[in-house]
Every structure is written in C-alpha cells, then in structure tokens.
Design a protein around this motif. Structure first.
Motif, PDB file in Angstrom:
ATOM      1  N   ASP A  80       0.772  -0.775   0.109  1.00 19.44           N
ATOM      2  CA  ASP A  80       0.057  -0.177   0.386  1.00 19.44           C
ATOM      3  C   ASP A  80       0.591   1.685  -0.239  1.00 19.44           C
ATOM      4  N   VAL A  81       2.185   1.166   0.535  1.00 22.95           N
ATOM      5  CA  VAL A  81       3.198   2.359   0.583  1.00 22.95           C
ATOM      6  C   VAL A  81       4.425   1.693   0.532  1.00 22.95           C
ATOM      7  N   ASN A  82       5.132   2.870   0.163  1.00 25.32           N
ATOM      8  CA  ASN A  82       6.367   2.528  -0.683  1.00 25.32           C
ATOM      9  C   ASN A  82       7.642   2.201   0.642  1.00 25.32           C
ATOM     10  N   GLN A  83       7.770   0.602   0.743  1.00 24.27           N
ATOM     11  CA  GLN A  83       8.858   0.023   2.132  1.00 24.27           C
ATOM     12  C   GLN A  83      10.017   0.089   1.277  1.00 24.27           C
ATOM     13  N   GLY A  84      10.174   0.345   0.186  1.00 22.99           N
ATOM     14  CA  GLY A  84      12.615  -0.091   0.047  1.00 22.99           C
ATOM     15  C   GLY A  84      12.535  -1.406  -0.442  1.00 22.99           C
ATOM     16  N   LEU A  85      13.715  -1.220  -0.994  1.00 16.37           N
ATOM     17  CA  LEU A  85      14.120  -2.271  -1.877  1.00 16.37           C
ATOM     18  C   LEU A  85      13.919  -4.168  -1.394  1.00 16.37           C
ATOM     19  N   GLY A  86      14.778  -3.897  -0.288  1.00 15.17           N
ATOM     20  CA  GLY A  86      14.687  -4.420   1.123  1.00 15.17           C
ATOM     21  C   GLY A  86      13.566  -5.305   1.508  1.00 15.17           C
ATOM     22  N   VAL A  87      12.441  -5.154   1.761  1.00 15.22           N
ATOM     23  CA  VAL A  87      10.991  -4.804   1.950  1.00 15.22           C
ATOM     24  C   VAL A  87      11.002  -6.002   0.687  1.00 15.22           C
ATOM     25  N   THR A  88      10.770  -5.252   0.092  1.00 20.95           N
ATOM     26  CA  THR A  88      10.116  -5.342  -1.637  1.00 20.95           C
ATOM     27  C   THR A  88      10.596  -6.972  -2.554  1.00 20.95           C
ATOM     28  N   ILE A  89      12.230  -6.720  -2.441  1.00 15.66           N
ATOM     29  CA  ILE A  89      12.660  -8.149  -2.617  1.00 15.66           C
ATOM     30  C   ILE A  89      12.596  -9.130  -1.572  1.00 15.66           C
ATOM     31  N   ARG A  90      12.611  -9.348  -0.378  1.00 14.43           N
ATOM     32  CA  ARG A  90      12.114  -9.948   0.285  1.00 14.43           C
ATOM     33  C   ARG A  90      10.644 -10.511   0.426  1.00 14.43           C
ATOM     34  N   ASP A  91       9.629 -10.019   0.144  1.00 14.40           N
ATOM     35  CA  ASP A  91       8.576 -10.430  -0.353  1.00 14.40           C
ATOM     36  C   ASP A  91       8.253 -10.991  -1.185  1.00 14.40           C
ATOM     37  N   GLY A  92       8.521 -10.291  -2.100  1.00  9.07           N
ATOM     38  CA  GLY A  92       9.293 -11.557  -3.310  1.00  9.07           C
ATOM     39  C   GLY A  92       9.759 -12.775  -3.549  1.00  9.07           C
ATOM     40  N   ARG A 111      32.416 -12.935  -7.979  1.00  8.36           N
ATOM     41  CA  ARG A 111      33.489 -11.701  -8.093  1.00  8.36           C
ATOM     42  C   ARG A 111      32.623 -10.408  -7.969  1.00  8.36           C
ATOM     43  N   ASP A 112      30.860 -10.851  -8.321  1.00 12.58           N
ATOM     44  CA  ASP A 112      30.135  -9.403  -8.408  1.00 12.58           C
ATOM     45  C   ASP A 112      29.167  -9.103  -7.104  1.00 12.58           C
ATOM     46  N   TYR A 113      29.432  -8.891  -6.378  1.00 18.05           N
ATOM     47  CA  TYR A 113      28.967  -9.261  -4.930  1.00 18.05           C
ATOM     48  C   TYR A 113      27.598  -8.075  -4.536  1.00 18.05           C
ATOM     49  N   THR A 114      27.582  -7.623  -5.357  1.00 18.16           N
ATOM     50  CA  THR A 114      26.389  -6.434  -5.526  1.00 18.16           C
ATOM     51  C   THR A 114      24.576  -6.799  -6.215  1.00 18.16           C
ATOM     52  N   CYS A 138      20.641  -4.778  -0.140  1.00 13.14           N
ATOM     53  CA  CYS A 138      20.196  -5.484   0.610  1.00 13.14           C
ATOM     54  C   CYS A 138      20.254  -7.544  -0.134  1.00 13.14           C
ATOM     55  N   MET A 139      21.110  -7.319  -1.326  1.00 16.30           N
ATOM     56  CA  MET A 139      21.471  -8.040  -2.191  1.00 16.30           C
ATOM     57  C   MET A 139      22.251  -9.102  -2.175  1.00 16.30           C
ATOM     58  N   ALA A 140      23.729  -7.563  -1.230  1.00 17.37           N
ATOM     59  CA  ALA A 140      24.777  -8.500  -0.393  1.00 17.37           C
ATOM     60  C   ALA A 140      24.649  -8.590   0.482  1.00 17.37           C
ATOM     61  N   ASP A 141      23.702  -8.652   1.530  1.00 16.37           N
ATOM     62  CA  ASP A 141      23.684  -8.869   2.427  1.00 16.37           C
ATOM     63  C   ASP A 141      22.674 -10.811   2.151  1.00 16.37           C
ATOM     64  N   VAL A 142      22.501 -10.700   1.157  1.00 14.34           N
ATOM     65  CA  VAL A 142      21.802 -12.095   1.324  1.00 14.34           C
ATOM     66  C   VAL A 142      22.356 -12.886   0.693  1.00 14.34           C
ATOM     67  N   LEU A 143      23.657 -12.363  -0.165  1.00 12.20           N
ATOM     68  CA  LEU A 143      24.433 -13.616  -0.419  1.00 12.20           C
ATOM     69  C   LEU A 143      25.712 -13.294   0.297  1.00 12.20           C
ATOM     70  N   LEU A 144      25.919 -12.235   1.566  1.00 13.45           N
ATOM     71  CA  LEU A 144      26.386 -13.043   2.878  1.00 13.45           C
ATOM     72  C   LEU A 144      25.928 -14.020   3.917  1.00 13.45           C
ATOM     73  N   LYS A 145      24.287 -14.363   3.958  1.00 10.97           N
ATOM     74  CA  LYS A 145      24.174 -15.046   4.587  1.00 10.97           C
ATOM     75  C   LYS A 145      24.361 -16.557   3.746  1.00 10.97           C
ATOM     76  N   LEU A 146      23.878 -16.573   2.655  1.00 17.13           N
ATOM     77  CA  LEU A 146      24.353 -17.965   2.300  1.00 17.13           C
ATOM     78  C   LEU A 146      25.497 -18.291   2.231  1.00 17.13           C
ATOM     79  N   ARG A 147      26.290 -17.028   2.168  1.00 18.24           N
ATOM     80  CA  ARG A 147      27.537 -17.786   1.701  1.00 18.24           C
ATOM     81  C   ARG A 147      27.679 -18.301   3.921  1.00 18.24           C
ATOM     82  N   LYS A 148      27.405 -17.877   4.241  1.00 15.78           N
ATOM     83  CA  LYS A 148      27.849 -18.762   5.960  1.00 15.78           C
ATOM     84  C   LYS A 148      27.231 -19.876   6.069  1.00 15.78           C
TER      85      LYS A 148
END
Length: 269
Positions: free
Chosen positions: A89-101, A182-185, A215-225
C-alpha cells in the motif's frame, strides 16, 4: 479355450508413469516501483525468452507502493502470461520488496524449482535466464549475472555507479572473499529454491534484513555462511535501455553497505 493373459492385465507397477519426471519451474521475482515506462517491454522480453527456452515459469511482481500504472500493467499482462501481483500500500524500500518477492516465490516453488531475481527497469537481459538455470542444474546454489566476468559488458551506466560497483567488489573481496563470486552486489541472480527456503528457515524475515540496495550483498553473505555454492555468468548490462530515473541514492547506499559489512564482521560471517 486359450489360456493367454490379455495385454491389458499387465501389473500397474510395470507401467511407466509419465508424470514422475517434470522440468524444474522458474519463478521470476521482480521488485517494481514506478516502472510503467520499462515494465511492458521487459515483460514482453521475458515472455519471448521463456518461449524460446521452453522452461515453465511464473512471474511474481511486487509493486512497492507505485504512484503510476505499474500495478495496472502487471494486472493486464496476467491475461497473457502467468503473472502474480503482490502490492504494498505504501513504499517500503527495495529490501522489503525483495523479501516479499522471495517469500512469494518460495511459497510457489517445489524443491527442484529455481528462483530468479532481476531489476524491473529493463536493464537486465531475460535471454540470460536459460544459462543461469543451467548453471544451477550443474551444481550451483546461487548464480550471479556478473559485471566482472570475461565477456561482460556495461553500457550507459553513470560513472558514479560504475565506481561504486568496482569499490564494492574490492571491499567485499578483501573482507569476505567468496569462491565463485566477483560481483557481490548484482541483483540479477538465480537461486536454488531450497537454498532460499533454508535461508528463511534459519533467519526468518531477517534473511533480507537490509532496507536498501545493500540487501543483495546481505543475502549473499548469509548464503555464504550457510555453505552455498556460487557461480557467475557474464552480464551485458544495458543501462541505455533503462526506463525512468534511477532510484539509487549512491552515498546512502555506500553508507548502508558499510554499516552492513560492519555487522557481518562483528557476527563473524
């Protein structure tokens, strides 16, 4: 009177089951905010790419509170291709949008299915999806469309964005060197659906805990862990085909990325 057994009495156990093996489905998750200029052409190209590859697919579009006709266009295209619309309903930012997707995609995915994230601004070529999917089938848990692989090309990207990408690569390589990356973002990625499901099981909503482009780098680092296997394919980024203005605030993105890196260092990722 013949003692022959009729052919129709063959035991069911020996009858081939044509439904046992099915191709993996691709679920494409698109975060969209005011993308009415780019979305129609992008979805046309997506439809053509899947028609060419023959891969079964669905498209999940998360409209992040757009003020234009993004949601209307997505709804109209659902009559021509398998599009599912999720609305904020309102703009929440890329991170929340990626999460919900990703959450919507996981809910629709089987264990063998593949989840793709890409930008909705028409800069990422859908023709690359088939190659990324093949890399997942060959053993990767996450495949990144990379600006730093041989054969990659970047067209029309503003100079500050270009230096941001190079700087991010150098910093991540220094602090969190990751085999196959090589491309983290880059936001254009293919994930094994089970890896994303495991990520949400481990971290909950914090699996995508950053609100902005970091958010994209954050997800990558968690998958790395989590021990995921990464791979890359060369990306031809066509920024000259971008519809609308960029939503990235470069200096804010740098600041949020540095803060995110600090948190991961403290946690020992």
């Amino acid at each position: 009177m013949s003692d022959a057994v009729p052919a129709t009495s063959t035991p069911a156990a020996t009858t081939p089951n044509p439904l046992r093996f099915r191709p993996a489905k691709v679920i494409l998750a698109l975060p969209a905010y005011n993308e009415q200029e780019a979305l129609p052409e992008l979805l046309e190209r997506v439809g053509e790419a899947f028609a060419d590859s023959g891969l079964p697919y669905e498209v999940v579009i998360v409209d992040d509170g757009s003020k234009d006709d993004t949601a209307k266009i997505a709804s109209q295209m659902s009559f021509q291709m398998p599009v599912h619309l999720v609305k904020h309903d309102v703009n929440q930012g890329l991170g929340v949008t990626i999460r919900d997707g990703l959450k919507e995609a996981v809910d629709r995915a089987g264990e063998r299915d593949i989840i793709i994230t890409m930008d909705a601004d028409n800069t990422h070529p859908p023709g690359l999806i088939n190659r990324m999917v093949q890399s997942v089938h060959e053993g990767c848990d996450c495949v990144i469309a990379s600006r730093f692989q041989n054969g990659a090309r970047v067209v029309g990207v503003p100079i500050e964005r270009h230096f941001l990408s190079i700087g991010a690569r150098a910093l991540f390589t220094l602090l969190f060197p990751t085999r196959g990356v090589r491309d983290y973002t880059s936001g254009y990625r293919a994930y094994r659906a089970s890896a994303i499901r495991d990520g949400f099981a481990k971290y909950g909503d914090d699996f995508v805990g950053e609100t902005g482009f970091s958010c994209m780098a954050d997800v990558l680092l968690k998958l790395r862990k989590m021990g995921c296997v990464f791979g890359e394919v060369p990306l031809r980024l066509r920024y000259d085909q971008k519809g609308g203005a960029s939503k990235m605030q470069v200096f804010r993105t740098i600041w949020l990325t540095l803060k995110m890196l600090g948190r991961h260092r403290v946690k020992g990722s």
